[in-house]
Design a protein around this motif. Structure first.
Motif, PDB file in Angstrom:
ATOM      1  N   LEU A 389       0.821  -1.287  -0.053  1.00 10.47           N
ATOM      2  CA  LEU A 389      -0.068   0.045   0.030  1.00 10.47           C
ATOM      3  C   LEU A 389       0.806   1.262  -0.107  1.00 10.47           C
ATOM      4  CD1 LEU A 389      -2.770  -1.066   2.503  1.00 10.47           C
ATOM      5  CD2 LEU A 389      -3.053  -0.670  -0.054  1.00 10.47           C
ATOM      6  N   ALA A 390       2.001   1.432   0.513  1.00 12.25           N
ATOM      7  CA  ALA A 390       2.913   2.386   0.546  1.00 12.25           C
ATOM      8  C   ALA A 390       3.556   2.686  -0.458  1.00 12.25           C
ATOM      9  CB  ALA A 390       3.804   2.112   1.739  1.00 12.25           C
ATOM     10  N   THR A 391       3.652   1.972  -1.480  1.00  8.50           N
ATOM     11  CA  THR A 391       4.748   1.889  -2.680  1.00  8.50           C
ATOM     12  C   THR A 391       3.956   2.982  -3.669  1.00  8.50           C
ATOM     13  OG1 THR A 391       3.569   0.381  -4.032  1.00  8.50           O
ATOM     14  CG2 THR A 391       5.384  -0.514  -2.540  1.00  8.50           C
ATOM     15  N   ARG A 392       2.843   3.170  -3.751  1.00  9.92           N
ATOM     16  CA  ARG A 392       2.389   4.009  -4.818  1.00  9.92           C
ATOM     17  C   ARG A 392       2.658   3.445  -6.298  1.00  9.92           C
ATOM     18  NH1 ARG A 392       2.953  10.015  -3.888  1.00  9.92           N
ATOM     19  NH2 ARG A 392       5.111   9.447  -3.817  1.00  9.92           N
ATOM     20  N   ALA A 393       3.089   2.275  -6.282  1.00  6.78           N
ATOM     21  CA  ALA A 393       3.607   1.853  -7.734  1.00  6.78           C
ATOM     22  C   ALA A 393       2.424   1.356  -8.649  1.00  6.78           C
ATOM     23  CB  ALA A 393       4.953   0.961  -7.747  1.00  6.78           C
ATOM     24  N   ARG A 394       2.790   1.491  -9.725  1.00  5.77           N
ATOM     25  CA  ARG A 394       1.792   0.555 -10.724  1.00  5.77           C
ATOM     26  C   ARG A 394       2.043  -0.960 -10.638  1.00  5.77           C
ATOM     27  NH1 ARG A 394       1.992  -1.892 -15.476  1.00  5.77           N
ATOM     28  NH2 ARG A 394       4.333  -1.261 -15.888  1.00  5.77           N
ATOM     29  N   HIS A 395       3.133  -1.548 -10.362  1.00  9.82           N
ATOM     30  CA  HIS A 395       3.759  -2.539 -10.300  1.00  9.82           C
ATOM     31  C   HIS A 395       4.785  -3.005  -9.359  1.00  9.82           C
ATOM     32  CE1 HIS A 395       4.707  -6.576 -12.586  1.00  9.82           C
ATOM     33  NE2 HIS A 395       4.567  -6.948 -11.542  1.00  9.82           N
ATOM     34  N   PRO A 416      -9.198  -4.401  -3.381  1.00 13.07           N
ATOM     35  CA  PRO A 416      -9.570  -2.996  -3.934  1.00 13.07           C
ATOM     36  C   PRO A 416      -8.562  -2.242  -4.887  1.00 13.07           C
ATOM     37  CG  PRO A 416     -10.347  -3.057  -1.738  1.00 13.07           C
ATOM     38  CD  PRO A 416      -9.181  -4.325  -1.956  1.00 13.07           C
ATOM     39  N   VAL A 417      -7.133  -2.563  -4.385  1.00 17.94           N
ATOM     40  CA  VAL A 417      -5.937  -2.265  -4.989  1.00 17.94           C
ATOM     41  C   VAL A 417      -5.300  -2.973  -6.032  1.00 17.94           C
ATOM     42  CG1 VAL A 417      -3.729  -0.547  -4.790  1.00 17.94           C
ATOM     43  CG2 VAL A 417      -5.859  -0.710  -2.972  1.00 17.94           C
ATOM     44  N   TYR A 418      -4.873  -4.139  -5.738  1.00 16.01           N
ATOM     45  CA  TYR A 418      -4.019  -4.921  -6.566  1.00 16.01           C
ATOM     46  C   TYR A 418      -4.754  -6.087  -7.204  1.00 16.01           C
ATOM     47  CZ  TYR A 418       0.001  -1.922  -4.942  1.00 16.01           C
ATOM     48  OH  TYR A 418       0.749  -1.015  -4.349  1.00 16.01           O
ATOM     49  N   ASP A 419      -3.995  -6.412  -8.219  1.00 17.05           N
ATOM     50  CA  ASP A 419      -4.114  -8.039  -8.640  1.00 17.05           C
ATOM     51  C   ASP A 419      -2.877  -8.740  -8.145  1.00 17.05           C
ATOM     52  OD1 ASP A 419      -5.104 -10.257 -10.012  1.00 17.05           O
ATOM     53  OD2 ASP A 419      -3.944  -9.725 -11.736  1.00 17.05           O
ATOM     54  N   LEU A 420      -3.029  -9.635  -7.435  1.00 21.77           N
ATOM     55  CA  LEU A 420      -1.746 -10.396  -6.851  1.00 21.77           C
ATOM     56  C   LEU A 420      -1.603 -11.697  -7.289  1.00 21.77           C
ATOM     57  CD1 LEU A 420      -2.693  -9.947  -2.955  1.00 21.77           C
ATOM     58  CD2 LEU A 420      -0.938  -8.467  -4.546  1.00 21.77           C
ATOM     59  N   THR A 421      -0.509 -11.873  -7.904  1.00 21.83           N
ATOM     60  CA  THR A 421      -0.077 -13.433  -8.202  1.00 21.83           C
ATOM     61  C   THR A 421       1.303 -13.747  -7.632  1.00 21.83           C
ATOM     62  OG1 THR A 421       1.009 -12.554 -10.109  1.00 21.83           O
ATOM     63  CG2 THR A 421      -1.334 -13.147 -10.457  1.00 21.83           C
ATOM     64  N   ALA A 422       1.617 -15.108  -7.327  1.00 19.93           N
ATOM     65  CA  ALA A 422       2.665 -15.599  -6.807  1.00 19.93           C
ATOM     66  C   ALA A 422       3.469 -16.599  -7.707  1.00 19.93           C
ATOM     67  CB  ALA A 422       2.478 -16.042  -5.259  1.00 19.93           C
ATOM     68  N   VAL A 430      -0.179  -6.024  -9.090  1.00 22.60           N
ATOM     69  CA  VAL A 430      -0.283  -4.968 -10.151  1.00 22.60           C
ATOM     70  C   VAL A 430      -1.643  -4.060  -9.925  1.00 22.60           C
ATOM     71  CG1 VAL A 430      -0.900  -4.729 -12.818  1.00 22.60           C
ATOM     72  CG2 VAL A 430       0.627  -6.589 -11.997  1.00 22.60           C
ATOM     73  N   ARG A 431      -1.426  -2.705 -10.048  1.00 23.33           N
ATOM     74  CA  ARG A 431      -2.430  -1.906  -9.496  1.00 23.33           C
ATOM     75  C   ARG A 431      -3.578  -2.020 -10.480  1.00 23.33           C
ATOM     76  NH1 ARG A 431      -2.109   2.171  -5.377  1.00 23.33           N
ATOM     77  NH2 ARG A 431      -0.047   1.901  -5.130  1.00 23.33           N
ATOM     78  N   LEU A 432      -4.816  -1.868  -9.947  1.00 17.98           N
ATOM     79  CA  LEU A 432      -5.833  -1.981 -10.726  1.00 17.98           C
ATOM     80  C   LEU A 432      -6.202  -0.714 -11.114  1.00 17.98           C
ATOM     81  CD1 LEU A 432      -8.024  -4.488  -8.376  1.00 17.98           C
ATOM     82  CD2 LEU A 432      -6.875  -5.004 -10.955  1.00 17.98           C
ATOM     83  N   PRO A 433      -7.049  -0.353 -12.306  1.00 19.01           N
ATOM     84  CA  PRO A 433      -7.667   0.999 -12.691  1.00 19.01           C
ATOM     85  C   PRO A 433      -8.553   1.353 -11.611  1.00 19.01           C
ATOM     86  CG  PRO A 433      -8.034  -0.872 -14.471  1.00 19.01           C
ATOM     87  CD  PRO A 433      -7.514  -1.535 -13.177  1.00 19.01           C
ATOM     88  N   LEU A 434      -8.682   2.880 -11.542  1.00 11.72           N
ATOM     89  CA  LEU A 434      -9.621   3.222 -10.584  1.00 11.72           C
ATOM     90  C   LEU A 434     -10.978   2.958 -10.857  1.00 11.72           C
ATOM     91  CD1 LEU A 434      -8.259   6.970 -10.558  1.00 11.72           C
ATOM     92  CD2 LEU A 434      -8.035   5.122  -8.669  1.00 11.72           C
ATOM     93  N   PRO A 435     -11.846   2.432  -9.950  1.00 16.56           N
ATOM     94  CA  PRO A 435     -13.385   2.334 -10.146  1.00 16.56           C
ATOM     95  C   PRO A 435     -13.915   3.585 -10.712  1.00 16.56           C
ATOM     96  CG  PRO A 435     -12.440   1.680  -7.754  1.00 16.56           C
ATOM     97  CD  PRO A 435     -11.336   2.722  -8.424  1.00 16.56           C
ATOM     98  N   ASP A 436     -15.167   3.579 -11.003  1.00 16.55           N
ATOM     99  CA  ASP A 436     -15.776   4.458 -11.660  1.00 16.55           C
ATOM    100  C   ASP A 436     -16.289   5.359 -10.715  1.00 16.55           C
ATOM    101  OD1 ASP A 436     -15.437   3.789 -14.324  1.00 16.55           O
ATOM    102  OD2 ASP A 436     -17.210   2.618 -14.317  1.00 16.55           O
ATOM    103  N   GLY A 437     -16.889   4.831  -9.259  1.00 11.99           N
ATOM    104  CA  GLY A 437     -17.519   5.758  -8.517  1.00 11.99           C
ATOM    105  C   GLY A 437     -17.945   5.210  -7.480  1.00 11.99           C
ATOM    106  N   GLY A 438     -18.916   5.637  -6.531  1.00 11.96           N
ATOM    107  CA  GLY A 438     -19.542   5.044  -5.291  1.00 11.96           C
ATOM    108  C   GLY A 438     -18.520   4.665  -4.302  1.00 11.96           C
ATOM    109  N   ALA A 439     -18.989   3.601  -3.431  1.00 17.71           N
ATOM    110  CA  ALA A 439     -17.913   3.332  -2.231  1.00 17.71           C
ATOM    111  C   ALA A 439     -16.607   2.644  -2.799  1.00 17.71           C
ATOM    112  CB  ALA A 439     -18.784   2.186  -1.747  1.00 17.71           C
ATOM    113  N   ALA A 440     -16.581   1.859  -3.925  1.00 17.44           N
ATOM    114  CA  ALA A 440     -15.302   1.657  -4.231  1.00 17.44           C
ATOM    115  C   ALA A 440     -14.449   2.460  -4.626  1.00 17.44           C
ATOM    116  CB  ALA A 440     -15.456   0.488  -5.599  1.00 17.44           C
TER     117      ALA A 440
END
Length: 509
Positions: A389-395, A416-422, A430-440
């Motif tokens: 959460l602290a990185t602010r990086a795209r990946h 809510p922020v990342y797609d995780l793979t191991a 990998v940081r996800l696109p911003l949601p359109d609106g609302g609670a997300a």
């Protein structure tokens, strides 16, 4: 004027302590108002207060005299009534609290040997709470528990509900268990090797800790406890430490670690703490009362500059554990990061800038690189969600000591922020696109600004998404998540991070 306001004003005029160290002076006021005559010598002896301080107090009091004896006139005693001085002085005087603590300790999460956990007895934690009340003035005070596997925080809230209590701990299970008791304790996630939570720095009047019993662990936890004090003149640190009668040199090394921080040993209560286990040290530990001095703060800065993460007696972060190299490093070379976070070989991509894990958590990295590679040694895995959460990086690519076995637990919290793979010890986020609106969108705002205060970011999101006024947004957040005040997302325990989307949704309805 209320009684306590009058006494506070009196102490201020006398130029003496208004903080947690004022109990002895408040006792002197109570003695002078009980109808008896007192000589100066008797007051000094009864309250263990210096003559100079007592004389300063007496100059400000309305007194009547009989030879060399004084007392507060009868028509003034109500004004200086100090009824709050009466406190529990023995665990047997609080049987309900003792029974409840025994039940809570029995049901608490089991200790982790890699964190040097050994549970204290219920009577011990209750005695800690009682000692606080008999030695210090607690109305309006704040207590920071630097680690709290023993549940001292709950004991204090039971006996002294007027005290505001915060716990900073690495163990998510303990934080969740404390919150489940609904006793008003503030919980913060913290790996003290990486820093004290920002909301805990300069927050407390008193701090208490039962740290790993190594010189390194004692030094670190004591330094973090001191960082948590807001009252640098009157604040105190209570610290548990025990050693076998066969190892006096080990105890000496620990005391030197405290001496290196220029902490005054104001009192040592032998065998005060008793444990279920820890038989190597007689199932007991002393309780130190430590007072910072003016030379403590530069010593803390020097101590933390040479910080080591190996502070425990067991596990991968034990003092005597051998360091292990990074595995899967070739996956990082191909990643072409714009920033290295953590301890990386100097010869690896030497032109890439580097930062410490603690620095990454403390403040946003100025350049906001597109790709960040993070090295997390064995024993620091609990920091992974906060580091991401602290990185602010795209990946972000995290290199672990082994496969991330708790990935299924992390995925929902970070979804809510990342797609995780191991892939083995390599974790990609990998940081996800911003949601359109609302609670997300509001949740994403909070987590993307992980170094900022949750409540502030949440309120800003509500004013934009729902058209609420600032006052309405503030009230909505306070009702849905009273725990969010003054916290950053990096301090939130995982169970609070998991609750965040649902809580945000409630504020939109």
């Amino acid at each position: 004027m209320a009684d306590q306001d009058a006494i506070d004003q009196l102490l201020a005029q006398a130029g003496v302590s208004l903080g947690v160290d004022s109990r002895r002076l408040r006792t002197a006021v109570a003695l002078l108002g009980d109808g008896r005559w007192w000589t100066l010598a008797d007051l000094i002896r009864e309250t263990a207060t210096s003559r100079r301080t007592m004389e300063a107090l007496l100059r400000e009091l309305p007194l009547e005299h009989s030879g060399d004896r004084v007392r507060i006139p009868a028509d003034q005693t109500r004004r200086y009534n100090n009824g709050q001085l009466a406190v529990i002085s023995d665990p047997r005087d609080a049987p309900d609290a003792l029974d409840r603590l025994e039940n809570l300790i029995a049901k608490a999460p089991r200790g982790r040997h890699t964190l040097d956990h050994v549970a204290a007895t219920a009577e011990t934690v209750l005695r800690r709470a009682i000692l606080l009340g008999t030695r210090f003035w607690l109305p309006g005070a704040r207590l920071l528990c630097v680690g709290d596997h023993d549940l001292t925080s709950l004991a204090v809230r039971m006996v002294h509900p007027e005290v505001e209590v915060m716990v900073a701990d690495i163990d998510e299970r303990i934080l969740g268990y404390i919150d489940d008791q609904n006793l008003g304790v503030h919980t913060r996630w913290a790996d003290l090797r990486l820093g004290l939570p920002s909301s805990a720095r300069g927050w407390a009047d008193l701090a208490i800790t039962d740290p790993p019993y190594t010189p390194e662990g004692i030094g670190l936890f004591a330094a973090r406890a001191a960082e948590g004090l807001r009252d640098r003149d009157q604040g105190r640190i209570l610290l548990a430490y025990g050693a076998s009668e066969r190892t006096p040199m080990l105890a000496l090394k620990v005391q030197r670690a405290l001496s290196d921080l220029n902490l005054l040993n104001e009192a040592i209560f032998p065998d005060f703490n008793r444990y279920h286990g820890a038989e190597a040290i007689g199932s007991a530990a002393d309780l130190y009362v430590l007072r910072p001095t003016t030379k403590t703060w530069p010593a803390i800065a020097a101590r933390l500059d040479r910080l080591t993460t190996a502070i425990y007696t067991q596990g991968p972060q034990a003092v005597e554990a051998s360091a292990t190299g990074l595995h899967g490093i070739e996956a990082v070379e191909a990643f072409a990061p714009g920033l290295f976070a953590g301890d990386w070989p100097r010869e690896l991509l030497p032109k890439v800038p580097r930062t410490r894990l603690a620095t990454l958590l403390a403040k946003p990295y100025a350049a906001a690189p597109d790709r960040v590679a993070i090295a997390v040694p064995a024993g620091l895995e609990a920091a992974v969600p906060r580091l991401l959460l602290a990185t602010r990086a795209r990946h972000a690519r995290v290199l672990l000591a082994g496969p991330p076995g708790d990935l299924p637990a992390l995925a929902p919290v970070l979804s809510p922020v990342y797609d995780l793979t191991a892939d083995g010890p390599v974790l990609d986020a990998v940081r996800l696109p911003l949601p359109d609106g609302g609670a997300a969108r509001i949740v994403r705002r909070v987590l993307d600004g992980a170094h900022g205060k949750v409540a502030n970011l949440w309120r800003e999101g509500l004013t934009e998404a729902a058209g609420l006024t600032k006052k309405q947004a503030r009230a909505a957040v306070e009702e849905a998540a009273p725990w969010a005040a003054d916290m950053t997302a990096l301090e939130l325990p995982l169970h609070r991070l998991a609750e965040l989307p649902a809580a945000v949704s409630r504020t939109l309805t």
